[in-house]
Design an enzyme around this catalytic site. Structure first.
Site, PDB file in Angstrom:
ATOM      1  N   GLY A  10       3.306 -13.209   3.451  1.00 10.12           N
ATOM      2  CA  GLY A  10       2.875 -11.945   2.871  1.00 10.12           C
ATOM      3  C   GLY A  10       3.220 -11.833   1.398  1.00 10.12           C
ATOM      4  CB  THR A 101       7.724   2.217   4.191  1.00 13.56           C
ATOM      5  OG1 THR A 101       6.672   2.962   3.547  1.00 13.56           O
ATOM      6  CG2 THR A 101       7.938   2.810   5.574  1.00 13.56           C
ATOM      7  CE1 TYR A 125       4.052   0.533   7.708  1.00 16.84           C
ATOM      8  CE2 TYR A 125       4.100   2.363   6.166  1.00 16.84           C
ATOM      9  CZ  TYR A 125       4.388   1.051   6.472  1.00 16.84           C
ATOM     10  OH  TYR A 125       5.008   0.250   5.543  1.00 16.84           O
ATOM     11  CE  LYS A 129       8.601  -0.699   7.616  1.00 16.26           C
ATOM     12  NZ  LYS A 129       8.847  -2.176   7.623  1.00 16.26           N
TER      13      LYS A 129
END
Length: 289
Positions: A10, A101, A125, A129
């Site tokens: 990534g 995040t 999401y 996380k």
């Protein structure tokens, strides 16, 4: 030290790979083909056989919109797999450096968010996380959790590469101006991670924030991308509201992260996002030659 990197293909993993060259450390770069982090037994076996001192987890389910209909899968990658890494790290005494995040926060902020600010994720999401962070802490391994935002690089698909293409090919674009954050060059985040490793600051257990300095809206960011790339005369970029682009999930309108703790704990200076963007675009241009 022996350093195991997951999600190595990534954006961040590739930047860590670049910075690993010439260091005295032994690196094992893995992605899903080499290590299925959702398989606890495989994770523990790999971590033990490599005798890892550090695990850098760059793997994540990052499709914010798709996570709304795919939360179970997102949770496996962003939470359960992270718990596996934490358990393995604890068994061998390794430090887990995990990337999280700004989406763990909610919609009420109007000042930069410190690591202890209230959490209230707006979508799947962010929820998954946040669960991953909580799993690491619950396991009790040595950990450094780093929250970041608006990540981009010369690798893979990201906002900068998309806008470089669009501003060079479209006469007009509309970009939202009612979401504020801090763009982050993955190379700078990777440099921060390597600063921690190279200076053996792995005992600084806690949750930290890292983005580039300064703030911008997505509109501001796009204007900077267009102008640095020299596409000013090609594309007219106009601001618009988020509701002009319907989405399955509401995104934070203000998600600027306070990095005071990071800077004081690790003794670093953080580049401004505009200067970082110029470096990234130069790298992209050089890769295309």
């Amino acid at each position: 030290m022996n350093i195991l990197v997951t999600g190595a293909n990534g954006q961040l993993g590739n930047e860590v790979r670049t910075l690993s060259v010439g260091t005295p450390h032994s690196f094992a770069f893995t992605d899903v083909a080499e290590l299925d982090i959702t398989n606890r037994e495989s994770v523990i076996t790999t971590v033990k056989s490599f005798a890892a001192d550090v695990i850098i987890n760059c793997a994540a389910y990052t499709n914010v919109d798709k996570a709304e209909s795919d939360e179970a899968i997102a949770d496996i990658i962003n939470n359960k797999a992270v718990e596996n890494l934490a358990i393995a790290a604890k068994e061998v005494g390794a430090t887990l450096i995990h990337i999280s995040t700004d989406y763990v926060f909610g919609a009420k902020a109007n000042v930069p968010l410190n690591p202890d600010a209230p959490k209230d994720p707006l979508g799947a999401y962010g929820r998954t996380k946040l669960r991953g962070e909580e799993s690491i802490i619950a396991v009790g391994c040595k950990y450094i959790i780093i929250r970041t935002a608006w990540l981009y690089s010369p690798y893979g698909k990201n906002f900068v590469k998309t806008m470089l293409n669009l501003t060079s090919s479209k006469p007009e674009l509309k970009v939202v101006f009612d979401q504020v954050g801090s763009p982050t060059y993955a190379a700078d985040l990777a440099a921060f991670i390597m600063h921690i490793v190279n200076n053996n600051m792995l005992d600084k257990t806690g949750v930290y924030h890292y983005t580039n300095e300064g703030v911008a809206t997505w509109y501001d960011f796009t204007m900077a991308i267009r102008d640095i790339a020299g596409n000013t005369s090609i594309c007219d970029v106009q601001p618009c509201h988020s509701d002009e682009f319907p989405s399955p999930v509401k995104r934070p309108s203000f998600s600027v992260l306070d990095k005071t703790l990071t800077k004081t704990t690790f003794g670093i200076n953080i580049p401004h996002w505009y200067d970082a963007l110029k470096r990234c675009i130069t790298t992209i241009n050089n890769q295309q030659k």
